[in-house]
Scaffold this motif. Structure first.
Motif, PDB file in Angstrom:
ATOM      1  N   TYR A 114      47.195  51.468   1.564  1.00 12.22           N
ATOM      2  CA  TYR A 114      48.131  50.689   2.370  1.00 12.22           C
ATOM      3  C   TYR A 114      48.986  51.603   3.243  1.00 12.22           C
ATOM      4  O   TYR A 114      49.294  51.265   4.395  1.00 12.22           O
ATOM      5  CB  TYR A 114      48.993  49.824   1.455  1.00 12.22           C
ATOM      6  CG  TYR A 114      48.166  48.828   0.688  1.00 12.22           C
ATOM      7  CD1 TYR A 114      47.711  47.664   1.300  1.00 12.22           C
ATOM      8  CD2 TYR A 114      47.781  49.079  -0.629  1.00 12.22           C
ATOM      9  CE1 TYR A 114      46.915  46.763   0.613  1.00 12.22           C
ATOM     10  CE2 TYR A 114      46.989  48.182  -1.326  1.00 12.22           C
ATOM     11  CZ  TYR A 114      46.550  47.023  -0.698  1.00 12.22           C
ATOM     12  OH  TYR A 114      45.756  46.132  -1.372  1.00 12.22           O
ATOM     13  N   GLY A 129      42.887  42.711   6.783  1.00 10.49           N
ATOM     14  CA  GLY A 129      43.859  43.400   5.953  1.00 10.49           C
ATOM     15  C   GLY A 129      43.203  44.295   4.910  1.00 10.49           C
ATOM     16  O   GLY A 129      42.025  44.173   4.589  1.00 10.49           O
ATOM     17  N   GLU A 188      51.706  45.268   4.322  1.00  7.33           N
ATOM     18  CA  GLU A 188      50.838  44.859   3.227  1.00  7.33           C
ATOM     19  C   GLU A 188      50.657  45.980   2.207  1.00  7.33           C
ATOM     20  O   GLU A 188      50.275  47.098   2.535  1.00  7.33           O
ATOM     21  CB  GLU A 188      49.465  44.452   3.768  1.00  7.33           C
ATOM     22  CG  GLU A 188      48.529  43.938   2.678  1.00  7.33           C
ATOM     23  CD  GLU A 188      47.093  43.790   3.166  1.00  7.33           C
ATOM     24  OE1 GLU A 188      46.337  43.034   2.546  1.00  7.33           O
ATOM     25  OE2 GLU A 188      46.732  44.452   4.153  1.00  7.33           O
TER      26      GLU A 188
END
Length: 778
Positions: A413, A462, A664
């Motif tokens: 991330y 994502g 995220e």
């Protein structure tokens, strides 16, 4: 993996009955139209696809003019002239490909250039079920009865970043001994030869990467001094580059001692160094090279003969001129057509900031701080440069304040957040990832390369979905979905503190006290909770492993079981030791964890079903640092750390007012938020019986995006009581060291408090790049 690529169209059926669909039936010959004039990289890709079809479908490949798969490069295969409409979508683009089902049940795989065609074939290999990690992580492909694409299938791709690749670095304890002692046995210590590099280049081809910085430590024989390496790179279409201390394709750390004369000093031995560069450029002039220009010292040190920034600037200015003359003379008279890179890294960044003039066509390659936080983003003026910008990024590192060379715990991330920021800020020419030994950084490598290949596809789904898709591809839907949350927790816990940092030690520090394992500033309650969280991961890994097919047990062990369970054991070793020092645990728990790490490492190296394929690859004690040893049985007469009780706690995403951009998966509780300049976030809390409060703000320790500041304004109950704070760091300051070890920058302020039933604290970003994580009120 390309996110279960065009997943709607990826269909495996036993007896497909789709009109005009493209199909391959198991054990039936596959006919491919292919022109023998194609470049070697295309031929290598076809060889791999042929191998993959044999493994997955038990089908052989036959090359003929009427094949149902048409493979070719624009301008090479004349059959493509009949598909002008289709190839118009990739014409003029670099490294582009199209895969399209045709109306007559045929399949077109066409490239705008040879690299594009090769990538198209590798895409097709992945579609039939072969992971890019089939060899490197023992991901055995499943047998298929058939493979079908519908008649509507079309995929057009080209890279987001032109040059994409890896840097093998700090190879002393992994890839180097594995190569010369096991995979490519050689009596010569440090030999990494063409057989090893071929497997690396195959991986790069499958990942649609095209650039390689070879291993360059003193323990390793240099790439260009090893027979067969350069030829193998040419066959796979790989561009060879070099790090910040390897100008002109010369690995000075070893090569200067072999080929150099005198001191590696461009002030006092200019001719000797010039001759050193010239002989290499003459030798590799016809090779695809990304030439690093400039100069530092041998290996990773400051240049010799120049002390002040001004002196170093003068040396670099002269070096640029001389190096470009060599490239013009031997490689191409049009110097701007020769790919060149300048890397303002460490002290060289200070020289660049002091006004060093870099030729406009040279790519400026920016770096992170070795811990994943990019130090510089291009200015608007730098983005106007013809050479563009590149990025050198780490997911493995040897150095201050502490190495992390063992496990692949780097937060995907954080990687995504920083790479996306880099791309959006114009860093789009070259991306190189320092991967250590490749293993065990497999997933970070794939995420990095997928972003470099098609950043929009990764952004659309994502990282969480990307990770889950990676696991589903390797282990199937059911197991992949069960493993994904364990991997997320593994990355979260390591973000708080990496396994390599659990001893609370430092490296490359003069004070011997930094080498002594000691307590972390964690309370007994926190330690018990962290041990519980890791045990839950480890237990679930063990449980899921029982459901993994036998032919994937090695893959599961390498990608999942070893990293997750040894990270858990490293925490057990040090945290039970911390409790034991205070008489709150038995030392045997720490000792058993140490023994278990050694046992699991032995299994990694000897394998489950792969007959010792990775013997010598995994070393659980790189550099034999104190953190990796059995913890000495000592006692402490000091009390355990006690956390200060807070009145209120907020994750950044808990705001009730304002607007932020969720990051995220980032942060201690994965709820960090980025605040753009001028925007605010508000947090409400209740009555406190006090005249003042202390507010603790916790940030992800990024560096400034523009300018040199990271500032926020804190207001309590309106703007009558506010303060401005900044938290940027410079160089390798003590604060920066603590920040990167903890992935956290902390600021505390005290503000007066009026008596009221409720209060609001408001945080306003005064600069771009503010990544806020948590807020505590005392």
């Amino acid at each position: 993996m390309k996110y279960i690529k065009g997943i709607i169209a990826l269909i495996f059926v036993v007896n497909a009955q789709i009109a005009s669909a493209f199909s391959i039936i198991s054990e039936k010959q596959i006919n491919i139209s292919f022109d023998k004039k194609e470049q070697s990289v295309v031929k290598k890709a076809l060889d791999l696809f042929t191998q993959d079809c044999k493994v997955v479908l038990s089908s052989d490949i036959n090359i003929n003019k009427s094949g149902n798969i048409i493979v070719g490069t624009i301008g090479v295969n004349p059959l493509l002239k009949g598909y002008s409409k289709e190839i118009s979508k990739i014409k003029g683009k670099k490294q582009a490909f199209i895969i399209k089902s045709l109306q007559d049940g045929k399949l077109l795989v066409a490239g705008s250039d040879s690299h594009g065609t090769a990538y198209g074939l590798m895409e097709l290999s992945e579609l039939i079920g072969v992971s890019p990690w089939e060899w490197w992580a023992d991901v055995t492909p499943k047998k298929r009865e058939s493979f079908t694409l519908p008649d509507s299938y079309e995929r057009v791709c080209y890279p987001s970043v032109e040059y994409r690749g890896i840097f093998i670095n700090d190879e002393d304890w992994g890839l180097m001994p594995w190569s010369y002692k096991n995979y490519e046995k050689s009596p010569e210590r440090g030999h990494i030869g063409s057989r090893t590099n071929e497997k690396i280049f195959e991986l790069l081809l499958r990942l649609k990467a095209n650039t390689y910085w070879p291993a360059m430590h003193e323990c390793t024989k240099p790439f260009f001094l090893t027979d067969g390496n350069r030829e193998m790179a040419a066959k796979y279409g790989i561009y060879i580059g070099g790090s910040h201390c390897e100008p002109m394709a010369c690995s000075a750390a070893v090569e200067w001692g072999v080929r150099g004369k005198g001191e590696y000093d461009y002030v006092n031995n200019r001719k000797g160094v010039y001759d050193f560069w010239e002989s290499r450029v003459k030798d590799v002039a016809k090779q695809e090279i990304l030439y690093t220009i400039g100069m530092r010292g041998v290996h990773d040190g400051k240049m010799q003969g120049a002390n002040s920034v001004e002196e170093q600037k003068n040396v670099l200015t002269t070096a640029f001129k001389d190096q470009r003359e060599l490239l013009t003379k031997y490689v191409n008279k049009d110097i701007e057509s020769v790919p060149q890179v300048f890397i303002p890294y460490k002290e060289i960044l200070d020289v660049y900031n002091a006004g060093l003039q870099v030729p406009d066509d040279v790519t400026l390659m920016w770096c992170d701080d070795n811990y994943g936080y990019i130090r510089h983003f291009p200015t608007s003026e730098e983005n106007m440069r013809k050479g563009g910008s590149g990025l050198y990024y780490h997911v493995s590192y040897w150095g201050r304040p502490h190495d992390y060379l063992w496990l692949g715990t780097f937060s995907p991330y954080l990687l995504y957040h920083q790479l996306k920021k880099a791309y959006d800020k114009g860093i789009q020419k070259i991306w190189i990832l320092n991967v250590g030994d490749i293993k065990p950084a497999e997933y970070q490598i794939e995420l990095f390369m997928d972003m470099a290949w098609n950043i929009d596809e990764v952004s659309k789904i994502g990282v969480k979905s990307h990770l889950q898709n990676f696991l589903i591809r390797e282990f199937g839907s059911s197991l992949g979905e069960r493993i994904a949350p364990l991997m997320d927790e593994y990355y979260r816990l390591a973000f708080i503190r990496k396994p390599e940092f659990m001893g609370n030690t430092r490296e490359e520090e003069k004070d011997p006290q930094f080498k002594i394992v000691k307590d972390l500033n964690w309370s007994e309650d926190y330690i018990i909770k962290r041990l519980h969280d890791y045990k839950a991961i480890s237990d679930n890994v063990e449980k899921i492993g029982k459901d993994v097919d036998n032919d994937l047990q090695d893959a599961y062990f390498q990608l999942i079981k070893y990293p997750l369970q040894t990270a858990s054991l490293m925490n057990e070793k040090h945290l039970y030791a911390q409790l034991a020092r205070h008489g709150k645990s038995d030392w045997s728990k720490s000792d058993m964890a140490f023994d278990s790490i050694a046992s699991l490492t032995n299994i990694y190296n000897e394998g489950i079903n792969n007959n010792g394929k990775w013997r010598y690859m995994m070393d659980a004690q790189p550099r034999k640092l104190s953190v990796f040893k059995k913890v000495p049985h000592t006692s402490s007469d000091k009390g355990m750390f006690v956390e200060r009780p807070y009145k209120y706690k907020f994750n950044a995403a808990d705001y009730v007012e304002g607007k932020g951009l969720p990051c995220e998966g980032l942060g201690y509780e994965v709820e960090a938020v980025e605040i753009s300049e001028g925007l605010s976030l508000g947090y409400d809390f209740g009555s406190i019986d006090a005249d003042s409060v202390e507010i603790e703000l916790c940030f992800v320790p990024t560096h400034p995006v523009s300018g040199d500041k990271l500032r926020v304004k804190i207001a309590l109950d309106g703007e009558t009581c506010e303060q401005e704070i900044s938290y940027q760091t410079y160089g390798r300051s003590e604060e920066w060291k603590e920040n990167v070890l903890n992935n956290r920058a902390i600021r505390k302020i005290k503000l007066p408090l009026k008596r009221a039933a409720s209060h609001r604290v408001k945080i306003t970003a005064l600069d771009n790049g503010i990544v806020f994580d948590q807020l505590f009120i005392y």
